[in-house]
Design an enzyme around this catalytic site. Structure first.
Site, mmCIF file in Angstrom:
data_model
loop_
_atom_site.group_PDB
_atom_site.id
_atom_site.type_symbol
_atom_site.label_atom_id
_atom_site.label_comp_id
_atom_site.label_asym_id
_atom_site.label_seq_id
_atom_site.Cartn_x
_atom_site.Cartn_y
_atom_site.Cartn_z
ATOM 1 N N GLU A 1 7.545 -0.968 10.094
ATOM 2 C CA GLU A 1 7.108 -2.331 10.445
ATOM 3 C C GLU A 1 6.704 -2.404 11.922
ATOM 4 O O GLU A 1 7.008 -3.372 12.626
ATOM 5 C CB GLU A 1 8.209 -3.361 10.136
ATOM 6 C CG GLU A 1 8.634 -3.396 8.683
ATOM 7 C CD GLU A 1 7.579 -3.983 7.739
ATOM 8 O OE1 GLU A 1 6.548 -4.477 8.214
ATOM 9 O OE2 GLU A 1 7.803 -3.909 6.528
ATOM 10 N N ALA A 2 6.003 -1.374 12.375
ATOM 11 C CA ALA A 2 5.694 -1.228 13.797
ATOM 12 C C ALA A 2 4.775 -2.319 14.323
ATOM 13 O O ALA A 2 4.706 -2.551 15.536
ATOM 14 C CB ALA A 2 5.071 0.146 14.054
ATOM 15 N N SER B 1 0.819 -1.209 0.000
ATOM 16 C CA SER B 1 0.000 0.000 0.000
ATOM 17 C C SER B 1 0.855 1.264 0.000
ATOM 18 O O SER B 1 0.319 2.373 -0.048
ATOM 19 C CB SER B 1 -0.935 -0.008 1.219
ATOM 20 O OG SER B 1 -0.177 -0.030 2.417
ATOM 21 N N GLY B 2 2.176 1.121 0.073
ATOM 22 C CA GLY B 2 3.042 2.302 0.032
ATOM 23 C C GLY B 2 3.300 2.931 1.390
ATOM 24 O O GLY B 2 3.643 4.121 1.461
ATOM 25 N N CYS C 1 -9.324 -6.448 -2.176
ATOM 26 C CA CYS C 1 -10.420 -5.646 -1.640
ATOM 27 C C CYS C 1 -11.268 -6.540 -0.730
ATOM 28 O O CYS C 1 -11.039 -7.748 -0.643
ATOM 29 C CB CYS C 1 -11.272 -5.073 -2.770
ATOM 30 S SG CYS C 1 -12.246 -6.324 -3.628
ATOM 31 N N THR D 1 5.782 2.363 3.630
ATOM 32 C CA THR D 1 7.179 2.732 3.826
ATOM 33 C C THR D 1 7.554 3.918 2.932
ATOM 34 O O THR D 1 8.288 4.814 3.364
ATOM 35 C CB THR D 1 8.099 1.526 3.551
ATOM 36 O OG1 THR D 1 7.749 0.481 4.458
ATOM 37 C CG2 THR D 1 9.561 1.883 3.760
HETATM 38 ZN ZN ZN Z 1 -11.160 -7.089 -5.498
#
Ligand code: ZN
Length: 194
Positions: free
Chosen positions: A91-92, A22-23, A179, A25
């Site tokens: 990476e908490a 998901s971006g 999703c 970092t």
């Molecule tokens: Zn989907």
């Protein structure tokens, strides 16, 4: 929205959360770079369990890296962060709940704390200290991946590898972002042994 450079003396907690790919970092590094441009002292910490690429770098998937310090426990961040203005934690989700108190202590003493981590594990359950950090944060950013099945926004990390180990760090061969509706479909198929 929040003031990104903000008041230099104003401690705060920012959480960047989302699924795999998901971006998170990338967003953490973007904010830390901007703090560096503003001539603020920046330190990055991550749990020693995250040894995917390198022991000394926070490395994002697009190779946009900043050096960091691996720590065994959240308490070590307090020891190592003295005198630092902006603390990044990557990476908490792999830290224990002690991280919540550590982040509060840092923010209360004037430090800007930026925490990135998975908000859900591969089963869709809240992951480690992230939900509590979201609750106490000044600002929460939920970033999304793209569902590899249908192209919608994805917030779930579906695990492809067949293992019950929760701490499995992986790349494209281990996880796929899905999703809600595709995640539910895959979970049903996994249960039926397909
Ligand atoms: Zn989907």
């Amino acid at each position: 929205m929040f003031l990104e450079s903000g008041n230099a003396d104003g401690g705060r907690i920012e959480v960047i959360c989302g699924s795999m790919f998901s971006g998170k970092t990338e967003e953490l590094i973007r904010r830390l770079r901007r703090a560096k441009f503003a001539r603020q002292s920046v330190e990055i910490f991550k749990p020693t369990v995250d040894v995917r690429y390198s022991a000394v770098n926070v490395v994002s998937h697009d190779d946009n890296s900043i050096s960091s310090t691996p720590v065994d426990s959240a308490q070590n961040i307090l020891l190592l962060a003295s005198g630092v203005q902006v603390v990044g934690i990557d990476e908490a989700q792999f830290f224990d709940d002690g991280l919540v108190d550590v982040c509060n202590q840092l923010a209360n003493s004037g430090v800007r704390v930026i925490v990135a981590g998975l908000d859900m594990d591969y089963t869709g359950k809240p992951f480690g200290p992230i939900p509590k950090l979201m609750a106490i944060a000044d600002d929460v950013t939920k970033v999304h991946a793209v569902c590899v099945r249908c192209g919608a926004l994805a917030q779930f990390s579906h695990r492809l590898a067949k293992t019950d180990k929760l701490v499995l760090l992986g790349e494209t061969d281990s996880y796929e972002p899905l999703c809600r509706s595709c995640f539910l479909k895959m979970k049903t198929e996994d249960k039926n042994g397909n």
